[in-house]
Design an enzyme around this catalytic site. Structure first.
Site, mmCIF file in Angstrom:
data_model
loop_
_atom_site.group_PDB
_atom_site.id
_atom_site.type_symbol
_atom_site.label_atom_id
_atom_site.label_comp_id
_atom_site.label_asym_id
_atom_site.label_seq_id
_atom_site.Cartn_x
_atom_site.Cartn_y
_atom_site.Cartn_z
ATOM 1 N N TYR A 37 49.216 31.357 31.732
ATOM 2 C CA TYR A 37 48.949 32.024 33.002
ATOM 3 C C TYR A 37 47.416 31.506 33.419
ATOM 4 C CZ TYR A 37 47.562 35.917 36.194
ATOM 5 O OH TYR A 37 47.357 36.459 37.469
ATOM 6 N N SER B 205 43.479 34.276 40.640
ATOM 7 C CA SER B 205 43.046 35.083 39.537
ATOM 8 C C SER B 205 41.867 34.627 39.076
ATOM 9 C CB SER B 205 44.455 35.238 38.587
ATOM 10 O OG SER B 205 43.722 35.965 37.397
HETATM 11 C C1 8X3 Z 1 44.615 39.070 36.547
HETATM 12 C C2 8X3 Z 1 43.513 38.876 35.703
HETATM 13 O O1 8X3 Z 1 42.389 38.968 33.579
HETATM 14 O O2 8X3 Z 1 44.616 39.478 33.471
HETATM 15 O O3 8X3 Z 1 45.316 37.900 37.165
HETATM 16 O O4 8X3 Z 1 43.899 37.297 33.986
HETATM 17 S S1 8X3 Z 1 43.624 38.739 34.300
#
Ligand code: 8X3
Length: 245
Positions: free
Chosen positions: A143, A130
């Site tokens: 994340y 990502s």
């Molecule tokens: C997805 C991109 O911008 O939500 O992996 O982190 S974001």
């Protein structure tokens, strides 16, 4: 000889789109994931195979490797995702455990288990990471950290395999409008999920990432695409998104 591809998290979104696209490119696709019904339907549609596998379960991964057998041409580590968007001050660490288990340990475990088969076929590994691995953003710490961690798997593995004919590639998507990514992140809150894409002209779709997967996989065998960053034109950076009023 027909080439075989394995896609994790194939039940929806980028995984399902990649499975369809790889099938169209001539691969026999093993569709792995937790939701067997979905995988079964997808496999029937593309003349592939459905295998139930939760990448966070070592026994599932061992069975998946057993199913794959001696040779695998392409592994797409797609299972993963975001859970929650709290600032670090109020982080939900259970959600972090889920994110690390899927994005980091899951991808690592699957790759490790399938390496002998990938080596035997001079295969390719693609990690779907990502743009969250590129730069931190508010509410992204768990994340961001998980995807940055997954990125390091790709980097270390490429070094470890130097001299062997296995390609190790990473595709880092930015804003991709899929039916589930933001819905899962916001615990099923559809309004919050929709707000992520509100007013954004043409966010990426899962097919755009599947297109990148197919391109990476079909380069000549001596060409390793280390990393591709893919964003919609309207997203110059994770925090810099053009929206129509
Ligand atoms: C997805 C991109 O911008 O939500 O992996 O982190 S974001």
């Amino acid at each position: 000889m027909t080439k075989t591809a394995l896609v994790t998290g194939a039940g929806s979104g980028i995984g399902a789109a990649s499975a369809r696209r790889l099938s169209a490119e001539g691969y026999k696709v093993i569709c792995a994931g937790r939701r067997f019904e979905r995988l079964h339907d997808l496999a029937a549609e593309i003349d592939g195979v459905a295998v139930a596998c939760d990448v966070t379960e070592p026994d599932d991964v061992a069975m998946l490797a057993e199913y794959v057998g001696d040779r695998l041409d392409l592994l797409v580590n797609n299972a993963g995702g975001a859970v929650g968007s709290e600032p670090l001050a109020s982080a939900d660490f259970d959600a972090w455990v889920t994110m690390f288990n899927t994005n980091v340990l899951g991808a690592g475990r699957v790759t490790s288990a399938l390496l002998p088969a990938l080596k035997a076929a001079a295969g390719t590994v693609i990690f779907i990471t990502s743009t969250a691995a590129d730069a931190a953003y508010e509410g992204g710490s768990g994340y961001n950290a998980a995807k940055a961690g997954e990125r390091m798997l790709a980097g270390a593995l490429r070094l470890e395999l130097c001299g062997e004919q296995v390609r190790v590639c990473e595709i880092a998507p930015g804003m991709v409008h899929t039916e589930e990514f933001s819905l899962v992140r916001f615990h099923g809150d559809q309004a919050k999920a929709d707000a992520v894409y509100a007013g954004v002209p043409d966010p990426l779709l899962a097919d755009d990432i599947a297109d990148a997967v197919a391109w990476v996989a079909t380069r000549p065998a001596h060409v390793n695409i280390d990393r591709i960053v893919v964003r919609p034109v309207a997203q110059a950076a994770n925090h810099k998104v053009f929206r129509t009023p």
